[in-house]
Structures are given as structure tokens and as C-alpha cells.
Design a protein around this motif. Structure first.
Motif, short mmCIF file in Angstrom:
data_model
loop_
_atom_site.label_atom_id
_atom_site.label_comp_id
_atom_site.label_asym_id
_atom_site.label_seq_id
_atom_site.Cartn_x
_atom_site.Cartn_y
_atom_site.Cartn_z
N ILE A 281 0.83 -1.20 0.00
CA ILE A 281 0.00 0.00 0.00
C ILE A 281 0.86 1.26 0.00
N THR A 282 1.91 1.28 0.84
CA THR A 282 2.78 2.47 0.88
C THR A 282 3.56 2.62 -0.42
N ASP A 283 3.92 1.51 -1.06
CA ASP A 283 4.59 1.59 -2.37
C ASP A 283 3.64 2.14 -3.42
N PHE A 284 2.38 1.74 -3.36
CA PHE A 284 1.38 2.26 -4.28
C PHE A 284 1.21 3.76 -4.08
N VAL A 285 1.12 4.20 -2.84
CA VAL A 285 0.97 5.63 -2.55
C VAL A 285 2.18 6.41 -3.05
N ALA A 286 3.38 5.87 -2.83
CA ALA A 286 4.61 6.55 -3.29
C ALA A 286 4.64 6.65 -4.81
N ALA A 287 4.22 5.59 -5.51
CA ALA A 287 4.21 5.61 -6.97
C ALA A 287 3.18 6.60 -7.50
N TYR A 288 2.03 6.67 -6.84
CA TYR A 288 1.00 7.63 -7.25
C TYR A 288 1.51 9.06 -7.05
N ASN A 289 2.12 9.30 -5.89
CA ASN A 289 2.66 10.64 -5.62
C ASN A 289 3.80 10.97 -6.59
N GLY A 290 4.53 9.95 -7.03
CA GLY A 290 5.58 10.16 -8.02
C GLY A 290 5.01 10.67 -9.33
N TYR A 291 3.85 10.14 -9.72
CA TYR A 291 3.21 10.65 -10.94
C TYR A 291 2.80 12.11 -10.74
N ILE A 292 2.16 12.42 -9.61
CA ILE A 292 1.69 13.78 -9.36
C ILE A 292 2.86 14.77 -9.39
N ALA A 293 3.99 14.40 -8.76
CA ALA A 293 5.15 15.29 -8.74
C ALA A 293 5.71 15.50 -10.14
N THR A 294 5.77 14.44 -10.92
CA THR A 294 6.29 14.55 -12.29
C THR A 294 5.36 15.39 -13.15
N GLU A 295 4.06 15.14 -13.03
CA GLU A 295 3.08 15.90 -13.81
C GLU A 295 3.16 17.39 -13.48
N LYS A 296 3.33 17.70 -12.20
CA LYS A 296 3.43 19.11 -11.78
C LYS A 296 4.67 19.76 -12.38
N SER A 297 5.80 19.04 -12.38
CA SER A 297 7.04 19.61 -12.91
C SER A 297 6.97 19.83 -14.41
N LEU A 298 6.10 19.09 -15.08
CA LEU A 298 6.00 19.19 -16.54
C LEU A 298 4.88 20.13 -16.99
N THR A 299 4.03 20.56 -16.06
CA THR A 299 2.94 21.46 -16.42
C THR A 299 3.11 22.82 -15.73
N TRP A 300 2.80 22.87 -14.45
CA TRP A 300 2.91 24.14 -13.71
C TRP A 300 3.29 23.85 -12.28
N ASP A 301 4.45 24.34 -11.88
CA ASP A 301 4.95 24.12 -10.53
C ASP A 301 5.10 25.46 -9.83
N ALA A 302 4.11 25.82 -9.02
CA ALA A 302 4.10 27.12 -8.36
C ALA A 302 5.21 27.28 -7.33
N SER A 303 5.85 26.16 -6.92
CA SER A 303 6.92 26.25 -5.93
C SER A 303 8.24 26.71 -6.55
N GLN A 304 8.31 26.76 -7.87
CA GLN A 304 9.54 27.16 -8.55
C GLN A 304 9.55 28.68 -8.78
N PRO A 305 10.74 29.23 -9.08
CA PRO A 305 10.79 30.65 -9.46
C PRO A 305 9.87 30.92 -10.64
N VAL A 306 9.39 32.16 -10.74
CA VAL A 306 8.39 32.51 -11.76
C VAL A 306 8.81 32.07 -13.15
N ALA A 307 10.07 32.28 -13.49
CA ALA A 307 10.54 31.97 -14.85
C ALA A 307 10.57 30.47 -15.13
#
Length: 471
Positions: A281-307
Motif C-alpha cells: 500500500i505504501t509503495d502504491f501511494v509513493a508511486a502515485y505521488n511520483g506521478y503527481i510530482a512529475t506531472e506538476k514539474s511538466l505542467t505548472w509548478d508554483a513552488s519554482q521561481p516565476v521563470a
């Protein structure tokens, strides 16, 4: 818009450079042809070259981004495998209370406790012949050796010895499961035959015919060890087995007996392995969160500098559809028997940023209390894992959406590469044409300059008095 303006400015600068080179050539001795041709060719093709370069770069960036999406989805599918094949939640642990008895549990075993008493082990039949002289010949004929209901025949020639017979038995391709050895004792040599299988049904038989030594018959062998079935009882029920590895006597349980267990009564405890379920279950949660983190970095990541916030897949319809559907499956729950179970009921909570978190205490309670929520949420018909795996499969399978998109991008890159090759050929052609034209112009202008100097020297001008004016 900025790139286009910059490219236009660069082109204008190159044209000015070429013009100045011509003017310089007209007022000096010669033109710098190589520099002039390079400037003109670049000026003529800079716009298309820049466009193709930007297209190639954009395709490569998008191709890399799609590859990352595919990789994290494949990782998520891998983390789901234990739920889809039943091993994540149905792994059982079998523990014996004593020594000499080992038990392993398959997924179809039933949790519980069982009393197992071991009477004796299964043994293999072993027989030994009477003594033969070391150099005694067995005589020509046929020897038939059997184990249980299987037999083989060994041809014996007149010069065969007991040792050569043992070697022939061991090397025979049709050997029914018997090994032969020679024991040299004080009274001579003995042929010792041992069944490779344990159990009462695997008794050894041997008979000679056609003139072979009649001492090689079953009646002339003495028994060293009787073939015997293992005997034990499970909860008072008698069980016999030809092997010391016992399968099927207790559903889903494999028992392995050794001598240390004989005469003992032990307790077998079969329990669910919550550690395996927790990790799955924890491996499944980690893999799901891995997708969310990757998707955010490839679309819009508000935690990064504006540019750096906008990624290469910002606004991408495919990525948006995947993320929305995954979130819907996570929050939708699973309906079983008229009741809907949610992931949050077992400690798996969906966060505001789209990730999952695990409430360890709540999850352990659900697992150890054997509640209906866990098997319902991950059931093999319409459980969360099955739904996720089916949905992700439409993107990750061969010829799925991701592969189709990858093929399209690679095809576009191939076209860009071809266009770049064509442009290079055009540049080479232009270079050759301009070189020929401007080298001819260079010769002409040099000739004109030489003629001008001659006329100035003759008639005067450009600081010269003129030879004709001196007369």
C-alpha cells in the motif's frame, strides 16, 4: 515574438555586412569573397534555419516530457501488480511451534491454528546383493531393474563385472529411479541399489535372465532400508505421504518433514502477513505521488521561481485528462454489496495538492482487524487497483496513446531532420553560385582598379601629375 524580432535584426545586420563588403570591394583592391558569401547565404536562409532549429528543440523537449509521463505511469502500474494478482493482501505467514517441521502458505490457505503430530518420515528402499569376488564375471544375459511400476533392461556381456554393471545402471537413459554403488566388504563386493524416490510404492526389483548370474535376483538381495510412507496427523486426522514434502493435505499449506520432527506434536499458526500488505500500500501511494510530482514539474509548478514554473506540457490535453481521471478514481470510492468504501476509511487520504498520504495507525487497524474495507477497496472486480490499472493501460500498452504520441513526435523530428538536410543542400548550392559570381566580380573590379591607376599615371589624377602632362 522576441525571437522573431531578434532573427529579423540578425538578418538585417548580415545584409548590411554584405553590402558594406561590396562597397569596400568597389573602393579597394579586392572583395573578401568568403566573408561576403557566408553573410549572404546566412542572410537568405537564417529565418528557415532558425525555425527548424526551434521546431527540433521543441519536439525533443516534448518527447522527453512524454517519456517521463510514460515512465511514472509504468511505475504506478508496477506498484499495482500485487493488488491485481492478489499477492499484496493475501500473503500469509505459516509458523511452527517446534523444530524439524517447516510450513509455507499460499494465498489460498485459510488463517488459523492446526495441531500436527509426526510419527515417522518417508524413506527410500535400499537393498544389497550377496558377496561377489572382486574379479568375478557375471556372464552374458539381460538384467531387469525396476522401481515401483517402472523397469529398464541392461544388457550384460560375458566379461561384465559388478563394478561395470553399477556404472551401466547409473548411466542408463531409461533408469526408472535407482542408483547403484559397490561396497567392498571383508567377504567381497556387494551391489547396493537405492531408490531415488521415497515411499512404500517405490520398492526395487531386480532379475537376471538369458544366462546372467542368477545371484542377481530380488530374492538374493537383503533389505537395508524399507521403502516407507511418511505418517503424521493433522488435527487428529491421519495423513500418509510417499514424500517428506507434503502438499494438499492442508489447503494452501506445504509441509516439509525432517528427522527432528519425528515424535513431536507441534502447532501450525497461519496468519495474514500485514507487513507485506503495508509495504504494498505504501509503495502504491509513493508511486502515485511520483506521478503527481512529475506531472506538476511538466505542467505548472508554483513552488519554482516565476521563470521556471511553466513546464513543456503546460496546457497539454492528454496530461490534463490523465491527472483528472486518476484523481477521480482516487476520490470516487468502491461500491461492494450495496456499500461504498473510500480510501480514507483505511487511512489513505487525498490531499489538496493531489497527492496521497497514509495514516499509518488507521491503516494498521484496518489490516489487523481484518475489516471488510481493505478487501472491498482492492477487490479483483471493481477495486481501486483494477480500475487504475485498466485506465493506465490505455496509455501505456503497446500502440496505446503514449506510444502513438511518441511515434508522431519522432515522425515530426524525422521530417525536421530531412528539411534541415534539404536546407543544407540549398545553402551549399547558394554558396557555390555566390562564390562563382563574386570571384568573377572580384577579378573585374581588380582589373578596373588597375586600369584606373594606369590612367591616373598617364593623364594625372589621384595625386599623380600624369606622364602626358609633363610634355
Amino acid at each position: 515574438m522576441t525571437t522573431t524580432t531578434s532573427s529579423s535584426n540578425d538578418t538585417a545586420a548580415l545584409i548590411r555586412q554584405a553590402t558594406q563588403s561590396i562597397i569596400s570591394g568597389a573602393t579597394r583592391s579586392s572583395i573578401d569573397v568568403d566573408t561576403l558569401v557566408s553573410a549572404l547565404v546566412t542572410a537568405k536562409t537564417a529565418g528557415q534555419s532558425d525555425m527548424l532549429g526551434r521546431k527540433q528543440s521543441a519536439d525533443n523537449v516534448e518527447l522527453s516530457a512524454v517519456g517521463k509521463i510514460q515512465a511514472v505511469l509504468a511505475s504506478l502500474q508496477s506498484a499495482l501488480r500485487g493488488f491485481t494478482d492478489g499477492t499484496a493482501l493475501n500473503t500469509l505467514t505459516a509458523t511452527m511451534s517446534g523444530n524439524g517441521l517447516k510450513a509455507t502458505a499460499a494465498t489460498d490457505a485459510a488463517p488459523g491454528t492446526y495441531s500436527i503430530a509426526v510419527n515417522h518420515l518417508a524413506s527410500a528402499n535400499k537393498i544389497s546383493s550377496q558377496a561377489f569376488a572382486r574379479d568375478e564375471r557375471l556372464g552374458a544375459g539381460t538384467l531387469t531393474v525396476g522401481v515401483g511400476g517402472r523397469t529398464m533392461q541392461i544388457d550384460v556381456d560375458a566379461g561384465s563385472s559388478l563394478a561395470s554393471l553399477a556404472k551401466a545402471i547409473n548411466a542408463a537413459t531409461g533408469n526408472p529411479g535407482v542408483s547403484a554403488a559397490i561396497v567392498t566388504a571383508s567377504d567381497g563386493q556387494h551391489l547396493v541399489l537405492t531408490s531415488k524416490q521415497t515411499g512404500a510404492a517405490s520398492a526395487i526389483t531386480i532379475s537376471a535372465g538369458g544366462g546372467a548370474n542368477t545371484k542377481l535376483n530380488t530374492s538374493s538381495f537383503r533389505q537395508i532400508t524399507a521403502g516407507k510412507d511418511a505418517s503424521l496427523s493433522i488435527d487428529g486426522n491421519t495423513v500418509s505421504s510417499a514424500s517428506n514434502t507434503i502438499e494438499g493435505a492442508l489447503t494452501g499449506i506445504t509441509l516439509v518433514l525432517t528427522g527432528e520432527a519425528v515424535g513431536t506434536t507441534q502447532t501450525l499458526s497461519v496468519t495474514r502477513d500485514t507487513a507485506v500488505s503495508t509495504k504494498a500500500i505504501t509503495d502504491f501511494v509513493a508511486a502515485y505521488n511520483g506521478y503527481i510530482a512529475t506531472e506538476k514539474s511538466l505542467t505548472w509548478d508554483a513552488s519554482q521561481p516565476v521563470a521556471s514554473r511553466a513546464g513543456p506540457l503546460l496546457g497539454d490535453a492528454m496530461t490534463h485528462a490523465i491527472t483528472n481521471r486518476l484523481g477521480s478514481l482516487m476520490s470516487g470510492g468502491v461500491a461492494v454489496g450495496g456499500r461504498t468504501y473510500s480510501l480514507s476509511s483505511v487511512g489513505i487520504d487525498l490531499q489538496h495538492d493531489g497527492t496521497l498520504s497514509v495514516n499509518t495507525a488507521k491503516l494498521q487497524k484496518a489490516l489487523t482487524e481484518d475489516s471488510a474495507a481493505i478487501p472491498a477497496l482492492f477487490n479483483p472486480t471493481n477495486g481501486v487497483a483494477v480500475k487504475l490499472n485498466t485506465f493506465i493501460g490505455t496509455y501505456t500498452r503497446p500502440s496505446g496513446t503514449l506510444e502513438q504520441r511518441t511515434r508522431a513526435l519522432n515522425a515530426d523530428l524525422g521530417k525536421v531532420t530531412n528539411d534541415m538536410t534539404q536546407l543544407k543542400r540549398y545553402q551549399d548550392t547558394l554558396t557555390a553560385q555566390y562564390n562563382a559570381q563574386f570571384r568573377a566580380l572580384n577579378v573585374l573590379m581588380t582589373t578596373m582598379q588597375n586600369n584606373t591607376r594606369y590612367l591616373n599615371q598617364l593623364f594625372g589624377g589621384a595625386g599623380a601629375a600624369g606622364t602626358l602632362n609633363r610634355r
